[in-house]
Design a protein around this motif. Structure first.
Motif, mmCIF file in Angstrom:
data_model
loop_
_atom_site.group_PDB
_atom_site.id
_atom_site.type_symbol
_atom_site.label_atom_id
_atom_site.label_comp_id
_atom_site.label_asym_id
_atom_site.label_seq_id
_atom_site.Cartn_x
_atom_site.Cartn_y
_atom_site.Cartn_z
ATOM 1 N N GLY A 1 22.252 2.700 -32.571
ATOM 2 C CA GLY A 1 21.990 1.214 -32.993
ATOM 3 C C GLY A 1 22.786 0.281 -32.070
ATOM 4 N N LEU A 2 23.957 0.643 -31.736
ATOM 5 C CA LEU A 2 25.014 -0.316 -31.224
ATOM 6 C C LEU A 2 24.558 -0.142 -29.526
ATOM 7 N N GLY B 1 21.566 0.568 -28.571
ATOM 8 C CA GLY B 1 20.347 -0.105 -28.450
ATOM 9 C C GLY B 1 20.413 -1.627 -28.206
ATOM 10 N N TYR B 2 21.206 -2.268 -28.934
ATOM 11 C CA TYR B 2 21.638 -3.525 -29.054
ATOM 12 C C TYR B 2 22.391 -3.932 -27.632
ATOM 13 N N GLY B 3 23.333 -3.148 -27.397
ATOM 14 C CA GLY B 3 23.928 -3.370 -25.936
ATOM 15 C C GLY B 3 22.813 -3.357 -24.844
ATOM 16 N N ASN C 1 19.599 -4.151 -25.337
ATOM 17 C CA ASN C 1 18.693 -5.629 -25.494
ATOM 18 C C ASN C 1 19.678 -6.835 -24.871
ATOM 19 N N GLN C 2 21.113 -6.803 -25.055
ATOM 20 C CA GLN C 2 21.673 -7.931 -24.557
ATOM 21 C C GLN C 2 22.095 -7.871 -23.092
ATOM 22 N N THR D 1 18.711 -9.254 -21.787
ATOM 23 C CA THR D 1 18.800 -10.699 -21.911
ATOM 24 C C THR D 1 19.584 -11.362 -21.065
ATOM 25 N N SER E 1 26.453 -11.392 -26.073
ATOM 26 C CA SER E 1 27.551 -11.411 -27.264
ATOM 27 C C SER E 1 28.951 -11.219 -26.521
ATOM 28 N N LEU F 1 30.857 -7.469 -26.415
ATOM 29 C CA LEU F 1 30.283 -6.504 -25.408
ATOM 30 C C LEU F 1 30.772 -6.503 -24.187
ATOM 31 N N VAL G 1 29.628 -1.066 -24.494
ATOM 32 C CA VAL G 1 29.416 -0.795 -25.944
ATOM 33 C C VAL G 1 30.380 -0.002 -26.446
#
Length: 125
Positions: A43-44, A46-48, A50-51, A54, A78, A81, A103
């Motif tokens: 999950g982290l 995937g978040y990385g 995405n970030q 962006t 964020s 990261l 990450v």
């Protein structure tokens, strides 16, 4: 004799399997923890991803309009990261930005994962 054993509860205790389930759970608990931590790690990551995407889009958009794309890319991600904008290519027609994030690892003994994403925007005249 059976009556005496039955009254004392000894016969039941000889075949009692209470406590076995806690031993099975204790043996299985480390596996459950590793699977849970692996799910959190995915999950982290995937978040990385995405970030980083962006940040790359923001950096390319601002740089295509003659702004500070590196600052915009870092501001869109964020801070924990550790965003980095190593590549910012402003051309006559297209502007490309690359953002790299780190990450952190949740599972001990594994290294942090580095994720990189690029975005291209048309350069405004």
């Amino acid at each position: 004799m059976k009556l005496i054993l039955k009254r004392l509860g000894l016969r039941r205790r000889l075949r009692d399997d209470r406590g076995v389930s806690i031993l099975e759970f204790t043996g299985f608990l480390p596996i459950l923890l590793v699977v849970g931590m692996a799910a959190i790690q995915l999950g982290l990551i995937g978040y990385g991803i995405n970030q980083a995407g962006t940040g790359a889009r923001a950096a390319a958009r601002v740089a295509s309009q003659d702004g500070d794309g590196a600052a915009a890319g870092q501001a869109a991600v964020s801070g924990w990261l550790s965003p980095n904008v190593p590549t910012l290519d402003v051309g006559p027609d297209l502007t490309t930005a690359t953002v790299t994030v780190q990450v952190p690892s949740v599972i001990p003994l594994f290294n942090p994962v580095t994720v990189s994403r690029s975005a291209t925007m048309p350069t405004d005249d």
